[in-house]
Scaffold this active site. Sequence first.
Site, mmCIF file in Angstrom:
data_model
loop_
_atom_site.group_PDB
_atom_site.id
_atom_site.type_symbol
_atom_site.label_atom_id
_atom_site.label_comp_id
_atom_site.label_asym_id
_atom_site.label_seq_id
_atom_site.Cartn_x
_atom_site.Cartn_y
_atom_site.Cartn_z
ATOM 1 C CB CYS A 438 -0.943 0.047 1.204
ATOM 2 S SG CYS A 438 -2.203 -1.192 1.168
ATOM 3 C CG ASN A 439 4.872 3.475 0.705
ATOM 4 O OD1 ASN A 439 5.023 4.260 -0.241
ATOM 5 N ND2 ASN A 439 5.395 3.696 1.884
#
Length: 507
Positions: A438-439
């Site tokens: 999620c980055n």
Amino acid sequence: MTARVTQRRANALEHRDMSSDASERQASVAQHPREPASAAEEAAFSAAFAEFLRAYPTYATTSKLDELRASEYWRLEERGHVYLDYTGGGVHADSQVRRHMEMVRASVFGNPHSTNPTSAFATALVERARARVYEFFNASPEEYAVIFTANATHALKLVGEAYRFESGDQFLLTFDNHNSVNGIREFDRVRGARTSYVPVLPPSMRVDEATLNVFLGMAHQAGHNLFAYPAQSNFSGVQHPLEWIERAQQRGWDVLLDAAAFVPTNRLDLARWHPDFVALSFYKMFGYPTGVGALIARWSALAKLRRPWFAGGTISVVSVQADQHHLAHGAAAFEDGTIDYINIPAVEIGLDYLDSVGMDLIHERVRCHAGWIIDRLLAMRHANGLPVVRLYGPRSGRMRGGTVTMNFHDARGQVIDHAIIEQRATDRMISLRTGCFCNPGAGEIALGLSRDEIVTCFGTAGGHMEYEDFRRCIDGKSTGAVRVSVGIATNFADVHAFLSFASGFRE
Ligand SMILES: Cc1ncc(COP(=O)(O)O)c(C=O)c1O
């Protein structure tokens, strides 16, 4: 798959009777090294442990955590797990759950927000937990509000949706941010504000200070400016300086500190640092309960927000006929609906537990384990001298946490698909994480994906795009990485198990 691994998997999948006496179980669990399968493995383990202690002599001071591993986290051994995903979620201690269950079983809880006895009881426990959060983070109730949320994401959304972005305003953030921070750009975009990203630089994945200063100098002087960054990266483990908070504030920014990955193994002292908003999830700190986080916000910053709606629990007065409402004072204005009043008291128990262990001890343990993983991975070579692993992020222990991210390469230098690594790790009962966590910003920089390549791939999608479509489009390059992260319950046997697994990719 070895017989031992097969047995581990069977243990993990089996739902055994868990009611036998905890002390009996503890007695059957080795203090730290997981029982090696063969004499050769045992010898390798002992040699590695001795070498580790020479390299990290302060590790010996953390032996209390080996005792806790046996008494509080015995199920990791019993179920045969090598858990290395503390940035994904913490592992709870047995006593946390026991204390909470005792409280729940002995009490009658009512929905808060009323004066009846059961409601007042639940309210009192929630307020005790709130007071404990203030104490743990050394935050003054005069300066800060503690707002209970569902998780860090919910805390970030509360800020994003209520921040008064207008035309000409700025939202500044580092490339290295979780999607729950990136998503705030959708709020500023619809209101005509501008989003800017400060790059991080490979291979250290840190921000160049001079570049940051240029961006910070671009605050809209008469307007609203929000600067968001993670105190610790969930991708690379980088700890971005907390000194940025004051620097940004002096230049006209409100600072949103995403502390989700930082606070499980580092002390955040809000008497020393004064971010306007702090977001965190408690399950990352101590594993239990899930579903509770916090937004810790300065009263002055909170007063500048405009909530886009009201809900049950957030208003002092509302009228249908007059079409008006007044928001409640304090944290209540941001706690939508019924708060998780049975689980919130478990936050107090979790914070007590962390304090009883000692944050400095946890920090030191994590420093030693992460340092050793990095040292050994960097030294790991194929027979032809090429590295087995490429690391993304700092190689020294300075200003970094216990998250280590990498890709595996074969002896021709080709990246081994992270999905293969995850599958093989799963076969050995190792819980690690793969992908971009999620980055995406940190991932794109670490993996060398250019804007043009990515835009082209997005353009090829007819309507909807799945991750697999994207992977196919970015042909020849990896679209993800492999992440291990250590935490409160990690022991040397876990670290050694992962390094043995990694060395299995040597050709
Ligand atoms: C740095 C960081 N920020 C935010 C989040 C979001 O946390 P949650 O999913 O608990 O809302 C995470 C979760 O991994 C994280 O690591």
